[in-house]
Write a protein that holds these residues in place. Sequence first.
Motif, mmCIF file in Angstrom:
data_model
loop_
_atom_site.group_PDB
_atom_site.id
_atom_site.type_symbol
_atom_site.label_atom_id
_atom_site.label_comp_id
_atom_site.label_asym_id
_atom_site.label_seq_id
_atom_site.Cartn_x
_atom_site.Cartn_y
_atom_site.Cartn_z
ATOM 1 N N THR A 211 0.758 -1.159 -0.057
ATOM 2 C CA THR A 211 0.145 -0.273 -0.094
ATOM 3 C C THR A 211 0.849 1.207 0.036
ATOM 4 N N GLY A 212 0.312 2.446 -0.727
ATOM 5 C CA GLY A 212 1.356 3.619 -0.549
ATOM 6 C C GLY A 212 0.481 4.821 -0.100
ATOM 7 N N MET A 213 0.864 5.636 0.642
ATOM 8 C CA MET A 213 0.523 6.564 1.239
ATOM 9 C C MET A 213 1.377 7.910 1.010
ATOM 10 N N TYR A 214 0.693 8.957 0.483
ATOM 11 C CA TYR A 214 1.402 10.107 -0.070
ATOM 12 C C TYR A 214 0.607 11.557 0.557
ATOM 13 N N LEU A 215 1.418 12.506 0.956
ATOM 14 C CA LEU A 215 0.814 13.735 1.329
ATOM 15 C C LEU A 215 1.423 14.842 0.644
ATOM 16 N N PRO A 216 0.880 15.314 -0.544
ATOM 17 C CA PRO A 216 1.488 16.476 -1.394
ATOM 18 C C PRO A 216 0.709 17.617 -0.945
ATOM 19 N N PHE A 217 1.762 18.867 -1.028
ATOM 20 C CA PHE A 217 1.243 20.004 -1.082
ATOM 21 C C PHE A 217 1.620 20.859 -2.051
ATOM 22 N N VAL A 218 0.364 21.262 -2.579
ATOM 23 C CA VAL A 218 0.315 22.066 -3.989
ATOM 24 C C VAL A 218 0.258 23.557 -4.133
#
Length: 223
Positions: A211-218
């Motif tokens: 499983t993958g978990m990502y937290l991007p800020f744009v």
Amino acid sequence: MRLGSAIPMALLLLVSARSAWAGEEPPDVPLTFSAGGSLSMPISDAGGRFETGSGFLVTAGYELTKRLAVQGEFFQSTYDVQSDVLEANEVQGDHTMRYGGLDAVFQFLPAGRVGIYALGGPGLYYRRVRILRVEGVTSAPFCDPWLFTCFSNAVPVGETVGSISSMDFGLNVGVGVTLRYAGPLRVFVEARYHYLFGPEFDTPGGPRRATGMYLPFVLGVRL
């Protein structure tokens, strides 16, 4: 596209649009477009394999009402593999994540100069991990689902291991803030949480799912 190159482009758009729409009311157009640069943090198990990365986001949306819209989007980000991910060996490699999906967007303050919104929806995620080089004093079998790699035989030190990819289903949710700059042009900042349902690997400790978990800020601009 790096965040540093996206910001000057956004500023150029801001200056041009401010001159074009100075003193005018924003046109009532149901279509929206946005683009921005991103800093993206892998979290949980992915955070123990990859460094913080950078990328970009582009979207196209349609306003169903003043508060509710649907939005198609494409996001790409790249990350370096942490050099100490394998014990007793130094690893050189990189990771790319691409995402395409469809979100519902809810505007809490649709008519204000400052807007707040929430969004979320499903998508397809392409992930690729390249292990370019393994250096160290030993070589040994290893299995890491988040590197998409399981080798029962020893990995030769100093040799290229290879490139492995996976296409998976996932979900994302997020919140954002917009600031109207000129006419319909807005600057926006948003944070997302992406959860990916990855493939399953048979490891020495039993089956594990990557499983993958990502937290991007744009940071970007929206029309």
